[in-house]
Structures are given as C-alpha cells and as structure tokens.
Design an enzyme around this catalytic site. Sequence first.
Site, PDB file in Angstrom:
ATOM      1  N   LYS A  17      38.707  -8.988   4.306  1.00  0.00           N
ATOM      2  CA  LYS A  17      39.567 -10.006   3.698  1.00  0.00           C
ATOM      3  C   LYS A  17      40.308  -9.404   2.508  1.00  0.00           C
ATOM      4  CE  LYS A  17      39.234 -14.777   1.913  1.00  0.00           C
ATOM      5  NZ  LYS A  17      38.299 -15.857   1.510  1.00  0.00           N
ATOM      6  N   SER A  33      38.994 -20.212   3.562  1.00  0.00           N
ATOM      7  CA  SER A  33      40.099 -19.340   3.269  1.00  0.00           C
ATOM      8  C   SER A  33      40.050 -18.009   4.016  1.00  0.00           C
ATOM      9  CB  SER A  33      40.154 -19.061   1.765  1.00  0.00           C
ATOM     10  OG  SER A  33      39.003 -18.350   1.351  1.00  0.00           O
ATOM     11  N   SER A  47      34.342 -20.904   2.677  1.00  0.00           N
ATOM     12  CA  SER A  47      35.441 -20.089   3.202  1.00  0.00           C
ATOM     13  C   SER A  47      35.027 -19.025   4.210  1.00  0.00           C
ATOM     14  CB  SER A  47      36.191 -19.416   2.040  1.00  0.00           C
ATOM     15  OG  SER A  47      37.047 -20.354   1.413  1.00  0.00           O
TER      16      SER A  47
END
Lengths: 429, 429
Positions: free
Chosen positions: A60, A136, A160
């Site tokens: 990420k 997210s 997330s």
Amino acid sequence: MSSQALTARTLAAIADSQQGINAFLYIDREGAMNAAREADVRRRMGKPLSMFDGLTCAVKDNIDVAGMPTSNGLGYGDTAPLAREDAPVVARLRAAGVIILGKLNMHEVALGATNDNPHWGRCENPLRAGYTPGGSSGGSGAAVAAGLCAFALGTDTMGSVRIPASYCGVAGLKPGREGLTTAGVTRLCRQLDTVGPLARSARDLRELWPILNGTANNQVPPARRTDLGSVRWAVLEDCAGVGVEEGISEAFRDLAKRLPGAGHVPLNFSAIDFSAIRRAGLLLCEAEANVTFSAERQRQPQLFSEQLRGLMQWGAERSAPELVQASDKVQAAGDWLRQQLQNVDFLLTPTAPQTAFPFEQAVPVNQANLTSVANMAGLPAISIPLGDSAEGLPFGLQVIGAVGSEVALLAISVALQEWLAEHDLAVTA
Amino acid sequence: MSSQALTARTLAAIADSQQGINAFLYIDREGAMNAAREADVRRRMGKPLSMFDGLTCAVKDNIDVAGMPTSNGLGYGDTAPLAREDAPVVARLRAAGVIILGKLNMHEVALGATNDNPHWGRCENPLRAGYTPGGSSGGSGAAVAAGLCAFALGTDTMGSVRIPASYCGVAGLKPGREGLTTAGVTRLCRQLDTVGPLARSARDLRELWPILNGTANNQVPPARRTDLGSVRWAVLEDCAGVGVEEGISEAFRDLAKRLPGAGHVPLNFSAIDFSAIRRAGLLLCEAEANVTFSAERQRQPQLFSEQLRGLMQWGAERSAPELVQASDKVQAAGDWLRQQLQNVDFLLTPTAPQTAFPFEQAVPVNQANLTSVANMAGLPAISIPLGDSAEGLPFGLQVIGAVGSEVALLAISVALQEWLAEHDLAVTA
C-alpha cells in the site's frame, strides 16, 4: 515454476489489469525481476530464505519501500518523494526473499473506505466492474483478489485492511496495537493505526505472521490445527441493529448455529453509539492529518482534494478539549470491547454490514462500524471469506481475539476457514 | 503491638501534626479503629490477610476510597462528593487487611509539584518547616516521612510520586503504563497518569507490589536479593546540563564511581528539549482538565484557584492540532528514553535536580525534568533516598527499568538501598 517466470507473468498480468482494475500506483519491473533472479539462485542452491522466497508482494502506498515513491494516495503523479528506507515490515519481507512488485492504490491518505481516488483514479473491485473494492487498502484487496501478487500489505485504522478483504473475498489481518511496528508507515491516527497483510487464505496469513513480526528467524513455523470444539465464542446477535444486510445476517446466523465450540455467548453492540464513535475516530484522524501533512499542504495544496482539505480544515478548527473528548469516546468504546472478551476466547461478527457497492451509490455510513471498535480496543482481528451474496459478491467473517493473541487468532482462523470449506457455508446466501 | 494500639497512636500523631504538617484533608477515625479491631481478631486467630494486615495507609485525595470524599485538592471544604467505590488499588489493600486512615493533601488537581494548596493550605515538609514536601503527592511524602502511616498511595503524571519521595527522604514507585490500574483515580493526563505507593524503604514497596497489582493472592512474596554486580547500568553523566545542584551531582557521581555492576554506560539527555516537552506535557494536562472538570467548573467555579482556571483556559484555547503536536513531542521523548534501555538493565539519575526549598522561593522549572521522561516512556521508575545536602535535606536516586520490569526494579532497588547503607553513601554531600 521459477520466480523469474512467476514474476514476469505477474508483471504482465498487472500491466493488463491497470486499465481495468487500476490497483497499482507504481510498478518496479526491474527491481522485481532482479530480486526474482536472486531468489532463483537461492532456490537452485537449495537455500531459500523462507517459504515465501521468490513469491511476490505489493505494498500500500502509505508504507515506505526504499527507492519507491510514497504518495499516500495524494496527487503527486510521478513527483512523490522516494522512501530512503524500507519500513521494518517491508525489510523483513525482503529478508525472507519476497519480491516487492510495487505500490498499491489506496483511498486518499487512507481516510475513507471506497478507494475512489480523485488523483489516481478509482481502484475497481476485480469481482465486479464499477464496484468499490473497499478501502482504504482497496488496491491491496483488489491485487490479491485478482492474483496480481501472492499477498499484499495494507494499513487498518478503522477497518481499512478488513473491509477490502471482505469486499474482495480474501483474508486480511489487523494486528493488535503492539502486534506489528508501524514505523515507516505514514501516520493517520496514532491511537488506531496498524499495518497488516492481505492474502488469499488465513493459512497464508498464518505463515506470514512470524516473518512480519520478526520472530520467524526465517524458519517455517509448524502447521497447527486448532480444535474449534474447545473455543468459547461470543457471537453478534443483533445484526439488524447494526444494519447488516439480510443476506449476510442469514449466513452469519447459520454459521453461528452450526459452528462447533465450547459455548456461544451473545454479543450485543447496543452499548455502542456508532454515530458518536465514528465522528470521534474521524476527528482524531482529521486533527492529526493537520500535523502529518501540514508542511506539504502549505507547499503544494493541489496535492490534496477539496474534500480532504475540508476534513483537515474541520480538524484544524476543533479545540484541544474537543479532541480530548473524542479520544475519550474512542477509548471507552475500546474498553467496552475488551470487556466482552473476559469470558470468551474470540468474538465473531460479520466484517462489514454490506457487500461491495457501485461507486455511484452513496457511501453507507456504517461501513466500518463492526471493524473500527477493534482498533479502538487495540485488539487483533481478522476477516476471512464467509459467503457470497445473491448478487455473487463476497462478504467476510470477522474474528476478534484478545491482546497479544495473533498466533492463536490465526490458528483458529485457519481451522474456521477449513471448517467453512468442509461445511459448504462459504458459498451460501 | 495490636493494630488498635498502633492505629490509635497513629491517629493521635496525625491530629498533633495537622497544625504543622497539614498532610491530611480527611481523617476517618471511626472507620480506621473498626478496621483495626477486625485486624486484631484475625491476628489473634493466627489468620492475617497479608503481612500488612493491621498496618496503616493513607491515600492521596484524587484516589477514590469508598465513603470518603474525593476533593482532588479543590476548594470543596467538607462538601466534596463521597466516593461510592474503592479504586481497585485501594480495594486490594483493604482485602489485605490494611487500615485506611484517610485522604491526603495534594497540589490542586495534581498539576504542580509544591503542594502549596490554595484551598486546604500548604502541606509542609516534615523535615523542615516552611519547606515544600514536593508534589503533587506532597501529603503522601510528608505523611510517610513523619510516620503518620506505614505507607501511602500517590499518583505520578510527571514525577508526582518520586519528587515528594526525594524531597521527604522516603521511597516511591511509579509503575509502568500498564503496571497498575488507574481506575478510580481522577484523570489528569491519560497518556501519563500512574498510581503508586510511597513507603519508608524499597523493601516495603517490594512487599506491597504484589498486593497492589492483584498478584499476591494474599501470600507473602519470597524475599529476594539481587546481585548488583550483574547489572548493566546507564548512568546520567551530564548532571550540570540538567541543572542538578552541585551537592546532589557530587553524591551521584560518587555513587556511580563506586557502584558494582556489569558495565556503566553514560546516559546523556542532550537529545531532549526539556522546555519543549514540559510545555507539551503541561498542555496535555490543561486540555484534559477542561474535560475532566468541565461540569464542576461550570457549577462551582469558586472551587478552582485563579491560577488553575488560567491554565485550563489556556488549554481550552489551544487547537486540536496543537494538542496532537504536544502528544507527538511527549511520545518522541518517551521513545527516546526507551531506546536508552536497549543495551542496559536500568537507568540511574538523581530523582530531582534539587532538594526541598522554601515555599517563598520561586518554583524551579526543572523540578520534573528527570522524572517526567519516564512517564512519557511508560516505564516503571523508583526513587530511593541517596543522601542529604549540606543543609540536611534529603535527595533521591531514580532507577528506571524496562516495560514490565516492576518486580526486577523493586528487587534491584532493595539491593541498592542495602548497598547504600553498607557503604555510607546514604549520608553524603
């Protein structure tokens, strides 16, 4: 298959997928192929660094990978600053021979759960075009689900990692507060931030865990099957009260009815004012974003979407005592959840109240209701696939464990996933 | 001697001392004598609840004792609300047969280290009239030093147990962040608050510890002598840099030179901006005080001194991001201190840079410099008497241990105090 062949094939698949899924913000073809070549040498010599040596991972874009940009999903284009060092979790993967493919799409600064990124474009759910992968860590869930990496790293502040795992039909672990170091991870909210892996199964997560937390010493941990029959569960009883979709509720209730165990205790969230703790958790993030990104926002305001600037402005205008009150609410909700574990081993809930939804649809406010409380409590929690909706979209089962119980939580999750497969529950609803 | 005789004699001594020392804000004569009678019955039957059964304790007035007022040093007079329940640490003492004598003077809401209380009057240092006992647990230090209880409970947010221990010539323990529950203790700063005991020696503190943290099961823990020669120490080298008075520096350096050990590493605080972290820690307290006392301040503003209202107003006017920045500074200082323990077992510093001073003297800003960092790090720390100044006023030695090391810290402190007594160091400078 050689790591080079695997990595080349994966890079090709990523290139093909970008137009549709858009999971990657940065791809390091050369670094990945070089690392794969070295992995193949080790494997030929019979000296792999770990069982993941030569396998691929993507990260990420709020987690530092040395030499790669860290954009945090902000509008940097190709001007994002390059990280000088690996975050420790990334360094440990590298030391285990893992190939780092690149950086993944994410909700802007990780503050939101749709991955509808205004700068880099939406990350699409690989299971349904035009649908959110969740967030997210949307790129992390999508990349694993689409087979664009063996596993991915995400971050989880209010859900997330687990929400994209649920929406994309993969497994995702949020460690407890002290479970994995968040050094080298851009802060969203110190009190709630965690970094964790997403993979195709709980088994993969279980094998990854000792590598990520630095206890593996590059030895393969022994496989372990846990007896579900000895587990004391607390099971969410009031699915309707937290707005869980009917199909998910049904599958969850069916699971609860049939699941072996040494006792089922009902778990009820009626003591929790979700609306209040959602606002409180959000305020912590909004206030901290003003500190984390203040220099960058002054220098380059155009990196930030108008919506994010609005959220930050809101945080900037709150008073210190308002922040204290928000932190108190977050703490109280966490205390409450930890108390629910006093006489049981694990808590079971659906991961999210809904399956993935079209980007055009209004974002449901309750997306993170069932996940965020675990962050507030600092407890480890996992999402594994529970079933599929009538529409064919997956949804997850959340298992929450006690402080420091990551190893036991992963073991029980492996057993649960095997039990689900054996009992045909993984395809209901 | 019977507990009744002891308690009666102690209550008489307290009554005599109030005019001069003023350590007590509330005295429960009847409750104490009743408890003493019950203790004597148990002792006569050969069934004491613990080695402290029938001994006396007094409690700082921000810790709940069922049926007694909790004033937090505010101007309640005799109108302070009565606590409905014992704080868990108090309940554990009661379950061990300890007699609770009453509630102790303290700096107003524990925010300050002189115990110059505008509502209840100054608590005087029993060793020198007109001198501060330190604070904020000034009553706790004074009561132990004057023999008005066998031991006392205090709270320590930036040094409030250890500073009065140092100024009054007694021993005081601040547990680590997770060491003792602060339930039933009025919050000053969630991130930094701890509750801990003061007693005449480290030996007493060591015996108290398993009772306070609920691990005693009412068994007397085995005495344990630790070999000082095997300990790796980090020793403060830059006493002048943190403004330590010359007499204290000399005694401390002398100790460091002669102390046995498996290695001495220099400890240097030059990385710490004391002025910045002092302001940061203070802001956390000021902001939280607005939440903790908001209702009471609206209803009864006269309970609060003008100075305290000013501090609270300052906190109310700060923004949420300013509070985040303060919390970040506190966190960074704590991270730094924990790193200093990486290759050693314990850190050694003077407890406070100065001995007790007259109330008329300006309050030195550096009072809590050497203590507050341990709170920021969440580490356990103890103060034991190190020596006496030329003026005849005591000063303390601070020993800081790793997270969770309370038992080892107490054992080493017992050994240290014995070593000090054997080597005539406890009366230098």
